[in-house]
Design a protein around this motif. Structure first.
Motif, PDB file in Angstrom:
ATOM      1  N   UNK A   2       0.541  -1.042   0.524  1.00 44.38           N
ATOM      2  CA  UNK A   2       0.181  -0.096  -0.293  1.00 44.38           C
ATOM      3  C   UNK A   2       1.130   1.785  -0.213  1.00 44.38           C
ATOM      4  N   UNK A   3       2.462   1.057   0.126  1.00 47.05           N
ATOM      5  CA  UNK A   3       2.843   1.819   0.551  1.00 47.05           C
ATOM      6  C   UNK A   3       4.074   2.165  -0.813  1.00 47.05           C
ATOM      7  N   UNK A   4       4.126   1.855  -1.618  1.00 47.24           N
ATOM      8  CA  UNK A   4       4.612   1.790  -2.786  1.00 47.24           C
ATOM      9  C   UNK A   4       3.776   3.015  -4.041  1.00 47.24           C
ATOM     10  N   UNK A  10      -3.141  -5.940  -5.439  1.00 46.52           N
ATOM     11  CA  UNK A  10      -3.466  -7.503  -5.973  1.00 46.52           C
ATOM     12  C   UNK A  10      -4.096  -8.883  -5.832  1.00 46.52           C
ATOM     13  N   UNK A  11      -3.939  -9.339  -6.820  1.00 50.08           N
ATOM     14  CA  UNK A  11      -4.598 -10.545  -6.436  1.00 50.08           C
ATOM     15  C   UNK A  11      -4.083 -11.717  -7.229  1.00 50.08           C
ATOM     16  N   UNK A  12      -3.513 -12.687  -5.754  1.00 49.39           N
ATOM     17  CA  UNK A  12      -3.722 -14.058  -6.566  1.00 49.39           C
ATOM     18  C   UNK A  12      -4.240 -14.713  -6.519  1.00 49.39           C
ATOM     19  N   UNK A  13      -4.425 -15.139  -8.182  1.00 49.93           N
ATOM     20  CA  UNK A  13      -5.074 -16.069  -8.326  1.00 49.93           C
ATOM     21  C   UNK A  13      -5.232 -17.620  -8.535  1.00 49.93           C
ATOM     22  N   UNK A  14      -5.385 -18.455  -8.430  1.00 51.07           N
ATOM     23  CA  UNK A  14      -6.091 -20.471  -8.488  1.00 51.07           C
ATOM     24  C   UNK A  14      -7.022 -20.628 -10.012  1.00 51.07           C
ATOM     25  N   UNK A  28      -1.718  -7.881 -10.632  1.00 46.99           N
ATOM     26  CA  UNK A  28      -1.647  -6.491  -9.928  1.00 46.99           C
ATOM     27  C   UNK A  28      -1.736  -5.206 -10.706  1.00 46.99           C
ATOM     28  N   UNK A  29      -2.398  -4.426  -9.699  1.00 51.52           N
ATOM     29  CA  UNK A  29      -2.923  -3.120 -10.668  1.00 51.52           C
ATOM     30  C   UNK A  29      -1.570  -2.172 -10.365  1.00 51.52           C
ATOM     31  N   UNK A  30      -1.148  -1.303 -11.473  1.00 48.14           N
ATOM     32  CA  UNK A  30      -0.288   0.018 -11.395  1.00 48.14           C
ATOM     33  C   UNK A  30      -0.192   0.944 -12.104  1.00 48.14           C
ATOM     34  N   UNK A  31      -0.862   1.822 -11.385  1.00 53.20           N
ATOM     35  CA  UNK A  31      -0.607   3.496 -11.903  1.00 53.20           C
ATOM     36  C   UNK A  31      -0.091   3.566 -13.322  1.00 53.20           C
ATOM     37  N   UNK A  32       0.723   3.292 -13.418  1.00 54.90           N
ATOM     38  CA  UNK A  32       1.419   3.224 -14.869  1.00 54.90           C
ATOM     39  C   UNK A  32       2.692   2.473 -15.104  1.00 54.90           C
ATOM     40  N   UNK A  33       3.265   2.035 -16.304  1.00 56.83           N
ATOM     41  CA  UNK A  33       4.349   0.742 -16.095  1.00 56.83           C
ATOM     42  C   UNK A  33       5.368   1.441 -15.796  1.00 56.83           C
ATOM     43  N   UNK A  34       5.174   2.886 -16.430  1.00 54.29           N
ATOM     44  CA  UNK A  34       6.837   3.399 -15.213  1.00 54.29           C
ATOM     45  C   UNK A  34       6.279   2.536 -13.556  1.00 54.29           C
ATOM     46  N   UNK A  35       5.518   2.870 -12.890  1.00 56.51           N
ATOM     47  CA  UNK A  35       5.409   2.698 -11.306  1.00 56.51           C
ATOM     48  C   UNK A  35       5.678   1.215 -11.264  1.00 56.51           C
ATOM     49  N   UNK A  43      14.316  -1.338  -3.252  1.00 53.64           N
ATOM     50  CA  UNK A  43      14.305  -2.264  -2.337  1.00 53.64           C
ATOM     51  C   UNK A  43      13.041  -3.340  -1.904  1.00 53.64           C
ATOM     52  N   UNK A  44      11.969  -2.540  -1.520  1.00 57.02           N
ATOM     53  CA  UNK A  44      10.060  -3.853  -0.968  1.00 57.02           C
ATOM     54  C   UNK A  44      10.141  -4.381  -2.507  1.00 57.02           C
ATOM     55  N   UNK A  45      10.542  -4.028  -3.164  1.00 56.41           N
ATOM     56  CA  UNK A  45      10.510  -5.801  -4.749  1.00 56.41           C
ATOM     57  C   UNK A  45      11.471  -6.847  -3.940  1.00 56.41           C
ATOM     58  N   UNK A  46      12.858  -6.832  -3.774  1.00 54.57           N
ATOM     59  CA  UNK A  46      13.526  -7.764  -2.436  1.00 54.57           C
ATOM     60  C   UNK A  46      13.449  -7.588  -1.966  1.00 54.57           C
ATOM     61  N   UNK A  47      12.507  -6.784  -0.812  1.00 52.18           N
ATOM     62  CA  UNK A  47      12.131  -7.391   0.367  1.00 52.18           C
ATOM     63  C   UNK A  47      11.190  -8.847   0.297  1.00 52.18           C
ATOM     64  N   UNK A  48      10.220  -8.063  -0.627  1.00 47.92           N
ATOM     65  CA  UNK A  48       9.078  -8.721  -1.035  1.00 47.92           C
ATOM     66  C   UNK A  48       9.310 -10.317  -1.677  1.00 47.92           C
ATOM     67  N   UNK A  49      10.180 -10.640  -2.629  1.00 52.75           N
ATOM     68  CA  UNK A  49      10.878 -11.512  -2.973  1.00 52.75           C
ATOM     69  C   UNK A  49      11.672 -12.519  -2.596  1.00 52.75           C
TER      70      UNK A  49
END
Length: 72
Positions: A2-4, A10-14, A28-35, A43-49
């Protein structure tokens, strides 16, 4: 997430569940491709993965990115 900057949702679908595998997809849905691109370099991405490679036995292979543009 939420702070990114630019993150919307975001949805995880089966999907199909077969004897040898179950299909999952993350959406996941983003305001722009750049975002989105900025997040993948953050760093947030690296931490999440972090640690994802420790569970390689549950994956058929490396994730494949598929991006889509909203038409309607």
């Amino acid at each position: 997430m939420d702070n990114v900057p630019g993150f919307i949702e975001f949805h995880l679908v089966k999907g199909s569940n077969e004897e040898s595998r179950t299909l999952y997809a993350s959406h996941s849905t983003w305001k722009s491709e750049d975002d989105f691109s900025n997040w993948t370099r953050s760093v947030a991405f690296r931490q999440a993965h972090k640690g994802a490679g420790e569970h390689s036995e549950v994956y058929l292979g490396h994730p494949v990115f598929e991006g889509f543009d909203v038409i309607i």
